[in-house]
Design an enzyme around this catalytic site. Sequence first.
Site, mmCIF file in Angstrom:
data_model
loop_
_atom_site.group_PDB
_atom_site.id
_atom_site.type_symbol
_atom_site.label_atom_id
_atom_site.label_comp_id
_atom_site.label_asym_id
_atom_site.label_seq_id
_atom_site.Cartn_x
_atom_site.Cartn_y
_atom_site.Cartn_z
ATOM 1 N N ASP A 1 32.470 42.580 59.512
ATOM 2 C CA ASP A 1 33.050 42.415 57.594
ATOM 3 C C ASP A 1 31.841 41.180 57.731
ATOM 4 O O ASP A 1 32.397 39.647 58.540
ATOM 5 C CB ASP A 1 34.683 42.128 57.729
ATOM 6 C CG ASP A 1 34.805 43.299 57.748
ATOM 7 O OD1 ASP A 1 34.221 44.490 56.822
ATOM 8 O OD2 ASP A 1 35.431 43.039 57.718
ATOM 9 N N ASP B 1 43.986 34.144 37.303
ATOM 10 C CA ASP B 1 43.697 34.872 38.869
ATOM 11 C C ASP B 1 44.422 33.760 40.245
ATOM 12 O O ASP B 1 43.929 32.487 39.616
ATOM 13 C CB ASP B 1 42.495 34.950 38.392
ATOM 14 C CG ASP B 1 41.424 35.219 39.939
ATOM 15 O OD1 ASP B 1 42.414 35.205 40.587
ATOM 16 O OD2 ASP B 1 40.220 35.729 39.834
ATOM 17 N N GLU C 1 38.712 32.420 44.931
ATOM 18 C CA GLU C 1 37.741 32.451 43.973
ATOM 19 C C GLU C 1 38.186 32.200 41.961
ATOM 20 O O GLU C 1 37.720 31.253 41.559
ATOM 21 C CB GLU C 1 37.142 33.899 43.412
ATOM 22 C CG GLU C 1 36.542 33.766 44.721
ATOM 23 C CD GLU C 1 37.684 34.597 46.302
ATOM 24 O OE1 GLU C 1 38.070 34.784 45.741
ATOM 25 O OE2 GLU C 1 36.709 35.414 47.039
ATOM 26 N N PHE D 1 42.637 42.291 38.424
ATOM 27 C CA PHE D 1 41.437 42.463 39.024
ATOM 28 C C PHE D 1 42.356 44.278 39.317
ATOM 29 O O PHE D 1 43.046 44.460 39.790
ATOM 30 C CB PHE D 1 41.116 41.956 39.814
ATOM 31 C CG PHE D 1 39.880 42.738 40.673
ATOM 32 C CD1 PHE D 1 38.631 42.194 39.744
ATOM 33 C CD2 PHE D 1 39.788 43.730 41.738
ATOM 34 C CE1 PHE D 1 37.588 42.915 40.647
ATOM 35 C CE2 PHE D 1 38.620 44.447 42.349
ATOM 36 C CZ PHE D 1 37.497 43.745 41.285
ATOM 37 N N SER D 2 41.261 45.092 39.462
ATOM 38 C CA SER D 2 41.305 46.324 39.627
ATOM 39 C C SER D 2 40.139 46.853 40.337
ATOM 40 O O SER D 2 39.387 47.071 39.452
ATOM 41 C CB SER D 2 42.443 47.305 38.537
ATOM 42 O OG SER D 2 41.053 47.738 37.588
ATOM 43 N N ALA D 3 40.002 48.174 40.735
ATOM 44 C CA ALA D 3 39.015 48.716 41.825
ATOM 45 C C ALA D 3 38.255 49.422 40.605
ATOM 46 O O ALA D 3 37.000 49.657 40.373
ATOM 47 C CB ALA D 3 39.552 49.129 43.127
ATOM 48 N N THR E 1 37.875 48.725 37.581
ATOM 49 C CA THR E 1 37.475 47.802 36.429
ATOM 50 C C THR E 1 36.665 46.680 37.256
ATOM 51 O O THR E 1 35.790 46.481 36.106
ATOM 52 C CB THR E 1 38.596 46.859 35.468
ATOM 53 O OG1 THR E 1 39.263 46.206 36.210
ATOM 54 C CG2 THR E 1 39.631 47.602 34.142
ATOM 55 N N ARG E 2 37.123 46.511 37.691
ATOM 56 C CA ARG E 2 36.479 45.515 38.392
ATOM 57 C C ARG E 2 35.850 44.342 37.714
ATOM 58 O O ARG E 2 35.170 43.286 38.188
ATOM 59 C CB ARG E 2 35.043 45.884 38.894
ATOM 60 C CG ARG E 2 34.841 47.126 39.846
ATOM 61 C CD ARG E 2 34.077 47.906 40.443
ATOM 62 N NE ARG E 2 32.862 47.327 40.612
ATOM 63 C CZ ARG E 2 31.097 47.260 40.627
ATOM 64 N NH1 ARG E 2 31.289 47.532 39.726
ATOM 65 N NH2 ARG E 2 30.781 45.755 41.810
#
Length: 694
Positions: A322, A359, A363, A389-391, A393-394
């Site tokens: 990764d 947030d 970051e 944050f969601s997968a 809407t990103r």
Amino acid sequence: MTTLQAPLDEPQTGEGRRKASALTGGLSAAILTRAAKDAFVKLDPRKLTGNPVIFATWIVALLSTVSAVAALANHQAAGFAIQVAAWLWATVLFANLAESVAEGRGKAAADSLRATRVTTNAKLIIDDKTGTIIPTAAHKLVPGEVILVEAGDVIPTDGEIIEGMASVNEAAITGESAPVIRESGGDRSAVTGGTTVVSDWIKVRVTASPGGTFLDRMIAMVEGADRRKTPNEIALAVLLAGLTLIFLIAVVTLLGLGRFSGVALDPLVLGALFITLIPTTIGGLLSAVGIAGMDRLMKHNVLATSGRAVEAAGDVDTLLLDKTGTITFGNRMATEVIAAPGVRPDAALRAAVSASLADETPEGRSIVELGRNQGIVIEAPEGATSIAFSATTRQSGLDAGGMSWRKGAVDAVYRSLALDPKQVPAEVTAAVDRIARSGGTPLAVSENGVLVGVIHLKDVVKPNVKERFADLRRMGLRTVMITGDNPVTAAAIASEAGVDDFLAEATPEDKLRLIREEQGRGRLVAMCGDGANDAPALAQADVGVAMQTGAQAAREAGNMVDLDSDPTKVIEIVEVGKQMLITRGALTTFSIANDVAKYFAIIPAMFVVALPALGALNVMRLHSPQSAILSAVIFNALVIVALIPLALKGVKYRAIGAGKLLSRNLTVYGLGGLIAPFVGIKLIDLIVSGLGLA
């Protein structure tokens, strides 16, 4: 169910911490004493049947003992027979000692873990609405139940955090005394029984059944009670059995040669000769090499489920890593906010900070910190709504009083604003391209549905990573970086880190497909992961390294567990696996060369009287046939003892190609194996003959 609790000592890091870990298991006097006792216990022939070479030595030692006893009963000279029998038993004991010392480290570590166990009660939540709890013994907890763990409590069993966040001391498991943060959601939600909550509280859903906790599995793995032979060990054992049979046939034919030449050969001499010629050196050290390989992993705070996994690590062809946390430090930091045309820089920065107020990721916090450093401090308005944050809407942000702020992936923000890429100002497009090509991550920022700027998140490549990958390349390993970044960003990081290839915008399905493709080409694949989404790939990989702090599914899927949760550890794992294979190969080379030398050293001494022509080969000029046999038997036993440290420590690893490695082994261990018997047997012969023992 019992759990582990250990007192906090001084903070330790690096080598000091590893030595303090219960898994280190140094070679103490207690371990040696225990190993010596176990060596005698292993004299049971039922325990030796799996090692044909040492089992054959046991049989000949028994027959030699019977011969010595018979000679004494008949009032015949038995000194030679007694000496031969004694040294043959010593050979078996030394082989058992090598294995017992290797096992002793793991047993000592397991004993240390058991000694620090304590029984604890859990706070079982029976009504989440009222918060009603009842004290429940840890061993009565079953998967699915929810418990409350507060500051000062020992976590009673393995589980997943479903609510709350706490600082957890994991020194009892990892040896690291610095507490770590565990929280619900993400890949930091798994907790381990025996660790202690230092502050705050968490609600934990039990995932382990009684007797099936991580600690229970760790003790079983450390003890190595279920260690199975690896494929290479099995193949080598078959080879050694074949060589043993060949030398048995060769020794039996000497009876005919003796009769033809007029030399009366004593069966005791032939039995001793047989043992000196078979590969007892590698036969006696084979198990120790495999167990020591697992022990070296323990010193890196990595647990392997079997020796098979360690061996597979040594044969790995492709290494998947990764990007975040492995190749780079992982905490991307905001370094600048580039304003869109017509937007004041301070306004763009203010919008970025507003979008990040809710947030809590590193970051997001770095963006708020960037604004604070430039004099922009904003508090979230009362009644503000955070957009997580969601997968799908990103992007994430904040809504308050009719105002809205969003930040996220560039294409996702463009799509939410109904912006065609051609409508985006050229200055913004150039900024996004520049950030991506530099290896950073661009995030677009919008305010009230208008694009106002781009955030530059920078991820730093770890020092010395490029050199490590160069070493792996010299070893013949192909490195592949896996990242969710876009291809341009991924290419920049891959170039800076020096990996051979990369997989961008990777999904769990992409990882699984890549591993299967590599395996379809006949390659062995290693990878590390910590999330539940990594579980399929970890299960598919030949070497799957799961992080101890990762999700339960990942830990169950992998065949190794890294207690330090350091993704870069996969590089050390590969090196340890290769060192184990190199050590086994070196000792095998030495053993076979050793046996060839002993054959040419002893046979001429036995038959030189009857066959003077063999005098040309009798370069050692041993005192007599009896002293030649006795000296060879003694050398055969002592060389095992001399090589035990090498088997446990391993041959020093060097990142060189297979050709150079073969040449080095043949030069050092092949030539050394040929010379050592001539020198050793001659010196022992001088001592034996000088003392009148033969």
